[in-house]
Motif scaffolding. Sequence first.
Motif, PDB file in Angstrom:
ATOM      1  N   PHE A  82      -5.863 -91.681   3.985  1.00  0.00           N
ATOM      2  CA  PHE A  82      -7.278 -91.996   4.177  1.00  0.00           C
ATOM      3  C   PHE A  82      -7.985 -92.043   2.818  1.00  0.00           C
ATOM      4  O   PHE A  82      -8.693 -93.003   2.512  1.00  0.00           O
ATOM      5  CB  PHE A  82      -7.917 -90.943   5.090  1.00  0.00           C
ATOM      6  N   LEU A  83      -7.777 -91.016   1.993  1.00  0.00           N
ATOM      7  CA  LEU A  83      -8.435 -90.963   0.684  1.00  0.00           C
ATOM      8  C   LEU A  83      -7.926 -92.063  -0.247  1.00  0.00           C
ATOM      9  O   LEU A  83      -8.701 -92.649  -1.005  1.00  0.00           O
ATOM     10  CB  LEU A  83      -8.260 -89.589   0.048  1.00  0.00           C
ATOM     11  N   GLU A 142     -18.024 -85.080   9.850  1.00  0.00           N
ATOM     12  CA  GLU A 142     -18.290 -84.831  11.271  1.00  0.00           C
ATOM     13  C   GLU A 142     -18.037 -86.070  12.131  1.00  0.00           C
ATOM     14  O   GLU A 142     -17.938 -85.966  13.345  1.00  0.00           O
ATOM     15  CB  GLU A 142     -19.718 -84.316  11.441  1.00  0.00           C
ATOM     16  N   LYS A 143     -17.925 -87.236  11.479  1.00  0.00           N
ATOM     17  CA  LYS A 143     -17.681 -88.481  12.207  1.00  0.00           C
ATOM     18  C   LYS A 143     -16.291 -88.536  12.806  1.00  0.00           C
ATOM     19  O   LYS A 143     -16.081 -89.176  13.820  1.00  0.00           O
ATOM     20  CB  LYS A 143     -17.795 -89.677  11.252  1.00  0.00           C
ATOM     21  N   TYR A 144     -15.337 -87.911  12.152  1.00  0.00           N
ATOM     22  CA  TYR A 144     -13.938 -88.038  12.540  1.00  0.00           C
ATOM     23  C   TYR A 144     -13.469 -86.801  13.300  1.00  0.00           C
ATOM     24  O   TYR A 144     -13.620 -85.685  12.829  1.00  0.00           O
ATOM     25  CB  TYR A 144     -13.056 -88.224  11.300  1.00  0.00           C
ATOM     26  N   ASP A 145     -12.877 -87.044  14.463  1.00  0.00           N
ATOM     27  CA  ASP A 145     -12.270 -85.933  15.201  1.00  0.00           C
ATOM     28  C   ASP A 145     -11.017 -85.487  14.458  1.00  0.00           C
ATOM     29  O   ASP A 145     -10.812 -84.315  14.207  1.00  0.00           O
ATOM     30  CB  ASP A 145     -11.901 -86.354  16.626  1.00  0.00           C
ATOM     31  N   THR A 146     -10.185 -86.460  14.134  1.00  0.00           N
ATOM     32  CA  THR A 146      -8.973 -86.187  13.366  1.00  0.00           C
ATOM     33  C   THR A 146      -8.725 -87.341  12.418  1.00  0.00           C
ATOM     34  O   THR A 146      -9.159 -88.468  12.656  1.00  0.00           O
ATOM     35  CB  THR A 146      -7.725 -86.041  14.260  1.00  0.00           C
ATOM     36  N   ILE A 147      -8.036 -87.033  11.360  1.00  0.00           N
ATOM     37  CA  ILE A 147      -7.539 -88.059  10.448  1.00  0.00           C
ATOM     38  C   ILE A 147      -6.051 -87.772  10.344  1.00  0.00           C
ATOM     39  O   ILE A 147      -5.658 -86.706   9.872  1.00  0.00           O
ATOM     40  CB  ILE A 147      -8.223 -87.988   9.069  1.00  0.00           C
ATOM     41  N   SER A 148      -5.237 -88.709  10.814  1.00  0.00           N
ATOM     42  CA  SER A 148      -3.800 -88.442  10.909  1.00  0.00           C
ATOM     43  C   SER A 148      -3.179 -88.161   9.544  1.00  0.00           C
ATOM     44  O   SER A 148      -2.320 -87.304   9.420  1.00  0.00           O
ATOM     45  CB  SER A 148      -3.079 -89.587  11.600  1.00  0.00           C
ATOM     46  N   MET A 163      -2.502 -74.097   2.527  1.00  0.00           N
ATOM     47  CA  MET A 163      -2.920 -74.740   3.758  1.00  0.00           C
ATOM     48  C   MET A 163      -2.552 -76.225   3.707  1.00  0.00           C
ATOM     49  O   MET A 163      -2.635 -76.843   2.661  1.00  0.00           O
ATOM     50  CB  MET A 163      -4.445 -74.618   3.897  1.00  0.00           C
ATOM     51  N   THR A 164      -2.178 -76.779   4.832  1.00  0.00           N
ATOM     52  CA  THR A 164      -1.874 -78.198   4.895  1.00  0.00           C
ATOM     53  C   THR A 164      -3.177 -78.994   4.834  1.00  0.00           C
ATOM     54  O   THR A 164      -4.260 -78.452   5.078  1.00  0.00           O
ATOM     55  CB  THR A 164      -1.138 -78.557   6.210  1.00  0.00           C
ATOM     56  N   THR A 165      -3.050 -80.280   4.559  1.00  0.00           N
ATOM     57  CA  THR A 165      -4.255 -81.115   4.496  1.00  0.00           C
ATOM     58  C   THR A 165      -4.939 -81.190   5.862  1.00  0.00           C
ATOM     59  O   THR A 165      -6.159 -81.262   5.935  1.00  0.00           O
ATOM     60  CB  THR A 165      -3.939 -82.523   3.978  1.00  0.00           C
ATOM     61  N   THR A 166      -4.157 -81.143   6.939  1.00  0.00           N
ATOM     62  CA  THR A 166      -4.739 -81.165   8.288  1.00  0.00           C
ATOM     63  C   THR A 166      -5.560 -79.901   8.525  1.00  0.00           C
ATOM     64  O   THR A 166      -6.693 -79.959   9.025  1.00  0.00           O
ATOM     65  CB  THR A 166      -3.639 -81.291   9.358  1.00  0.00           C
ATOM     66  N   GLN A 167      -5.006 -78.764   8.136  1.00  0.00           N
ATOM     67  CA  GLN A 167      -5.731 -77.501   8.284  1.00  0.00           C
ATOM     68  C   GLN A 167      -6.994 -77.503   7.416  1.00  0.00           C
ATOM     69  O   GLN A 167      -8.059 -77.054   7.848  1.00  0.00           O
ATOM     70  CB  GLN A 167      -4.841 -76.320   7.904  1.00  0.00           C
ATOM     71  N   LEU A 168      -6.848 -78.020   6.208  1.00  0.00           N
ATOM     72  CA  LEU A 168      -8.014 -78.092   5.323  1.00  0.00           C
ATOM     73  C   LEU A 168      -9.092 -78.973   5.921  1.00  0.00           C
ATOM     74  O   LEU A 168     -10.274 -78.624   5.904  1.00  0.00           O
ATOM     75  CB  LEU A 168      -7.598 -78.614   3.939  1.00  0.00           C
ATOM     76  N   PHE A 169      -8.690 -80.129   6.478  1.00  0.00           N
ATOM     77  CA  PHE A 169      -9.681 -81.025   7.056  1.00  0.00           C
ATOM     78  C   PHE A 169     -10.396 -80.375   8.233  1.00  0.00           C
ATOM     79  O   PHE A 169     -11.602 -80.544   8.394  1.00  0.00           O
ATOM     80  CB  PHE A 169      -9.063 -82.359   7.472  1.00  0.00           C
ATOM     81  N   ASN A 170      -9.646 -79.639   9.051  1.00  0.00           N
ATOM     82  CA  ASN A 170     -10.284 -78.937  10.179  1.00  0.00           C
ATOM     83  C   ASN A 170     -11.332 -77.947   9.676  1.00  0.00           C
ATOM     84  O   ASN A 170     -12.394 -77.808  10.283  1.00  0.00           O
ATOM     85  CB  ASN A 170      -9.231 -78.238  11.036  1.00  0.00           C
ATOM     86  N   GLN A 171     -11.045 -77.282   8.579  1.00  0.00           N
ATOM     87  CA  GLN A 171     -12.012 -76.348   7.989  1.00  0.00           C
ATOM     88  C   GLN A 171     -13.190 -77.112   7.365  1.00  0.00           C
ATOM     89  O   GLN A 171     -14.336 -76.688   7.469  1.00  0.00           O
ATOM     90  CB  GLN A 171     -11.333 -75.471   6.929  1.00  0.00           C
ATOM     91  N   ILE A 172     -12.893 -78.231   6.742  1.00  0.00           N
ATOM     92  CA  ILE A 172     -13.937 -79.053   6.119  1.00  0.00           C
ATOM     93  C   ILE A 172     -14.906 -79.568   7.182  1.00  0.00           C
ATOM     94  O   ILE A 172     -16.117 -79.586   6.970  1.00  0.00           O
ATOM     95  CB  ILE A 172     -13.311 -80.216   5.313  1.00  0.00           C
TER      96      ILE A 172
END
Length: 184
Positions: free
Chosen positions: A70-71, A59-65, A1-10
């Motif tokens: 970010f990390l 939950e604060k972030y809608d998206t993180i590009s 999974m991409t990091t974007t997909q992972l973040f959406n799951q997180i």
Amino acid sequence: MTTTQLFNQIKLGDVKAFEELFNQLYPSMCVVAREYVKDNALAEDIAQEAFIKLWNSREKYDTISSLKSFLYVVVKNLSLNHLKRDKLGNQYTDSLIKEDFLNFNNQIVEEETYRILQQAIEELPKQSARVMMLSLQGIQNQEIAERLDVSVNTVKTLKYNSLKTLRTKLKDYFFLLLLLLGEV
């Protein structure tokens, strides 16, 4: 999974996705923190704290590009905050912050390139991957041959074929591969 997909799951509270992200990026975050604090255990703590902050504020972030960026920034800021709290000297911390802008980007590029290279090497056949990993550690062909109980010519052939494969897989990163591996 991409990091974007992972973040959406997180964001949905998926602990497995968080574990996968952690396993993917934690080693790189430790390297970044270690550059600042010069202590392995402390660097590991700082990297863990960055992931905890991500989890707690998911939950604060809608998206993180770019989740990796970010990390990296969170780790950098936590490291600098630690240095300030420990009063290693305002002068040292101030000069570190000034130098930081230039060094931080170079460090991220280097670490990301090494991580991408390592992933590509892990996809090689087992013996070829071993040869390339030992080569990355700066070990000469003769010693690699002795460690793996193969001939020096076998090592050279495996390196040559591996570089050919990696050149194709990592065509956009090949110049960095040459810098990291040196001459075959």
